[in-house]
Design a protein around this motif. Sequence first.
Motif, PDB file in Angstrom:
ATOM      1  N   PRO A  44     -27.846 -48.632  31.071  1.00  0.00           N
ATOM      2  CA  PRO A  44     -27.725 -47.186  30.817  1.00  0.00           C
ATOM      3  C   PRO A  44     -26.331 -46.805  30.314  1.00  0.00           C
ATOM      4  O   PRO A  44     -26.187 -45.941  29.446  1.00  0.00           O
ATOM      5  N   TRP A  45     -25.307 -47.482  30.828  1.00  0.00           N
ATOM      6  CA  TRP A  45     -23.936 -47.206  30.395  1.00  0.00           C
ATOM      7  C   TRP A  45     -23.765 -47.596  28.935  1.00  0.00           C
ATOM      8  O   TRP A  45     -23.186 -46.853  28.147  1.00  0.00           O
ATOM      9  N   MET A  81     -14.304 -59.282  39.083  1.00  0.00           N
ATOM     10  CA  MET A  81     -13.112 -60.006  38.675  1.00  0.00           C
ATOM     11  C   MET A  81     -12.958 -59.910  37.157  1.00  0.00           C
ATOM     12  O   MET A  81     -13.902 -60.124  36.411  1.00  0.00           O
ATOM     13  N   ILE A  82     -11.772 -59.605  36.680  1.00  0.00           N
ATOM     14  CA  ILE A  82     -11.509 -59.469  35.255  1.00  0.00           C
ATOM     15  C   ILE A  82     -11.073 -60.810  34.689  1.00  0.00           C
ATOM     16  O   ILE A  82     -10.190 -61.463  35.207  1.00  0.00           O
ATOM     17  N   ASN A  83     -11.724 -61.215  33.627  1.00  0.00           N
ATOM     18  CA  ASN A  83     -11.389 -62.447  32.935  1.00  0.00           C
ATOM     19  C   ASN A  83     -10.302 -62.115  31.912  1.00  0.00           C
ATOM     20  O   ASN A  83     -10.489 -61.249  31.071  1.00  0.00           O
ATOM     21  N   LEU A  84      -9.176 -62.797  31.968  1.00  0.00           N
ATOM     22  CA  LEU A  84      -8.068 -62.508  31.063  1.00  0.00           C
ATOM     23  C   LEU A  84      -8.399 -62.828  29.611  1.00  0.00           C
ATOM     24  O   LEU A  84      -7.689 -62.405  28.707  1.00  0.00           O
ATOM     25  N   ASP A  85      -9.494 -63.564  29.376  1.00  0.00           N
ATOM     26  CA  ASP A  85      -9.905 -63.880  28.014  1.00  0.00           C
ATOM     27  C   ASP A  85     -10.822 -62.808  27.422  1.00  0.00           C
ATOM     28  O   ASP A  85     -11.237 -62.916  26.282  1.00  0.00           O
ATOM     29  N   ALA A 121     -17.219 -49.623  32.249  1.00  0.00           N
ATOM     30  CA  ALA A 121     -15.835 -49.207  32.495  1.00  0.00           C
ATOM     31  C   ALA A 121     -15.369 -49.572  33.897  1.00  0.00           C
ATOM     32  O   ALA A 121     -14.180 -49.788  34.119  1.00  0.00           O
ATOM     33  N   ASP A 122     -16.301 -49.669  34.864  1.00  0.00           N
ATOM     34  CA  ASP A 122     -15.900 -49.996  36.236  1.00  0.00           C
ATOM     35  C   ASP A 122     -16.083 -51.476  36.573  1.00  0.00           C
ATOM     36  O   ASP A 122     -16.045 -51.873  37.729  1.00  0.00           O
ATOM     37  N   ARG A 151     -15.887 -53.899  26.632  1.00  0.00           N
ATOM     38  CA  ARG A 151     -15.235 -55.182  26.925  1.00  0.00           C
ATOM     39  C   ARG A 151     -16.290 -56.274  26.995  1.00  0.00           C
ATOM     40  O   ARG A 151     -17.377 -56.062  27.541  1.00  0.00           O
ATOM     41  N   LEU A 152     -15.964 -57.429  26.424  1.00  0.00           N
ATOM     42  CA  LEU A 152     -16.885 -58.554  26.490  1.00  0.00           C
ATOM     43  C   LEU A 152     -16.122 -59.861  26.624  1.00  0.00           C
ATOM     44  O   LEU A 152     -14.936 -59.934  26.319  1.00  0.00           O
TER      45      LEU A 152
END
Length: 98
Positions: free
Chosen positions: A76-77, A1-5, A44-45, A88-89
Amino acid sequence: MINLDDTTHAVKQVRLISGELFELALARNGLEFIPGDCVALYTADGKSRPYSIASGSNEDELCFVIRMMEGGEVSPWLMARLPGDAVRLTPPFGWFRP
Protein backbone atom coordinates in the motif's frame (compact mmCIF):
# COMPACT_ATOMS: atom_id res chain seq x y z
CA MET A 1 18.16 -3.13 10.01
CA ILE A 2 19.47 -0.74 7.34
CA ASN A 3 21.83 -2.17 4.77
CA LEU A 4 24.60 0.33 4.00
CA ASP A 5 24.56 -0.86 0.38
CA ASP A 6 20.94 0.30 -0.10
CA THR A 7 20.28 3.12 -2.55
CA THR A 8 17.33 5.37 -3.27
CA HIS A 9 15.63 5.71 -6.63
CA ALA A 10 13.08 8.30 -7.70
CA VAL A 11 9.57 7.18 -8.58
CA LYS A 12 8.86 7.83 -12.26
CA GLN A 13 5.29 6.51 -12.28
CA VAL A 14 2.75 4.36 -10.49
CA ARG A 15 0.33 2.93 -13.01
CA LEU A 16 -2.83 1.06 -11.99
CA ILE A 17 -3.17 -2.07 -14.11
CA SER A 18 -6.40 -3.43 -12.62
CA GLY A 19 -8.03 -3.34 -9.20
CA GLU A 20 -5.19 -4.18 -6.86
CA LEU A 21 -2.44 -4.72 -9.45
CA PHE A 22 -0.08 -1.84 -10.25
CA GLU A 23 3.25 -1.14 -11.92
CA LEU A 24 5.88 0.84 -10.03
CA ALA A 25 8.50 2.47 -12.30
CA LEU A 26 11.67 3.84 -10.70
CA ALA A 27 14.64 5.69 -12.17
CA ARG A 28 17.27 3.05 -12.88
CA ASN A 29 20.28 5.16 -11.85
CA GLY A 30 22.60 2.77 -13.72
CA LEU A 31 21.68 -0.22 -11.54
CA GLU A 32 22.98 -3.44 -13.12
CA PHE A 33 20.94 -6.62 -12.82
CA ILE A 34 20.40 -9.98 -14.49
CA PRO A 35 16.93 -11.04 -15.69
CA GLY A 36 15.27 -12.89 -12.82
CA ASP A 37 16.89 -10.73 -10.13
CA CYS A 38 14.85 -9.17 -7.38
CA VAL A 39 15.45 -6.39 -4.87
CA ALA A 40 14.00 -5.55 -1.49
CA LEU A 41 11.93 -2.35 -1.57
CA TYR A 42 11.60 -0.38 1.68
CA THR A 43 8.93 1.84 3.20
CA ALA A 44 9.91 5.12 4.88
CA ASP A 45 9.86 3.36 8.28
CA GLY A 46 12.16 0.52 7.17
CA LYS A 47 9.74 -2.32 6.40
CA SER A 48 10.71 -4.26 3.28
CA ARG A 49 9.63 -7.01 0.92
CA PRO A 50 11.40 -8.63 -2.06
CA TYR A 51 10.04 -7.86 -5.53
CA SER A 52 11.13 -9.26 -8.90
CA ILE A 53 12.38 -6.75 -11.44
CA ALA A 54 9.90 -6.79 -14.34
CA SER A 55 11.82 -4.51 -16.71
CA GLY A 56 14.45 -5.61 -19.20
CA SER A 57 18.12 -5.25 -18.36
CA ASN A 58 18.56 -2.64 -21.15
CA GLU A 59 15.64 -0.38 -20.17
CA ASP A 60 16.03 3.06 -18.56
CA GLU A 61 13.57 2.35 -15.74
CA LEU A 62 13.26 -0.32 -13.07
CA CYS A 63 9.73 -1.67 -13.21
CA PHE A 64 7.91 -3.87 -10.72
CA VAL A 65 4.44 -5.38 -11.10
CA ILE A 66 2.96 -5.51 -7.60
CA ARG A 67 -0.31 -6.68 -6.08
CA MET A 68 -1.55 -4.28 -3.41
CA MET A 69 -2.27 -6.39 -0.36
CA GLU A 70 -5.07 -5.01 1.80
CA GLY A 71 -3.55 -4.54 5.26
CA GLY A 72 -0.06 -5.07 3.83
CA GLU A 73 2.91 -3.20 5.23
CA VAL A 74 4.78 -2.42 2.00
CA SER A 75 2.55 -2.69 -1.09
CA PRO A 76 0.00 0.00 0.00
CA TRP A 77 2.88 2.38 0.74
CA LEU A 78 4.45 1.71 -2.67
CA MET A 79 1.11 2.16 -4.45
CA ALA A 80 0.69 5.60 -2.82
CA ARG A 81 4.05 6.94 -4.11
CA LEU A 82 4.06 9.95 -6.40
CA PRO A 83 6.53 10.88 -9.16
CA GLY A 84 9.71 12.20 -7.57
CA ASP A 85 9.26 10.32 -4.28
CA ALA A 86 12.29 8.32 -3.18
CA VAL A 87 12.16 4.56 -2.68
CA ARG A 88 15.05 2.73 -1.03
CA LEU A 89 16.10 -0.63 -2.41
CA THR A 90 18.85 -3.19 -1.98
CA PRO A 91 21.30 -4.30 -4.63
CA PRO A 92 19.81 -7.03 -6.88
CA PHE A 93 20.00 -10.64 -5.80
CA GLY A 94 19.06 -13.84 -7.62
CA TRP A 95 16.41 -15.68 -5.65
CA PHE A 96 14.07 -15.85 -8.65
CA ARG A 97 16.53 -16.70 -11.43
CA PRO A 98 15.79 -19.85 -13.42
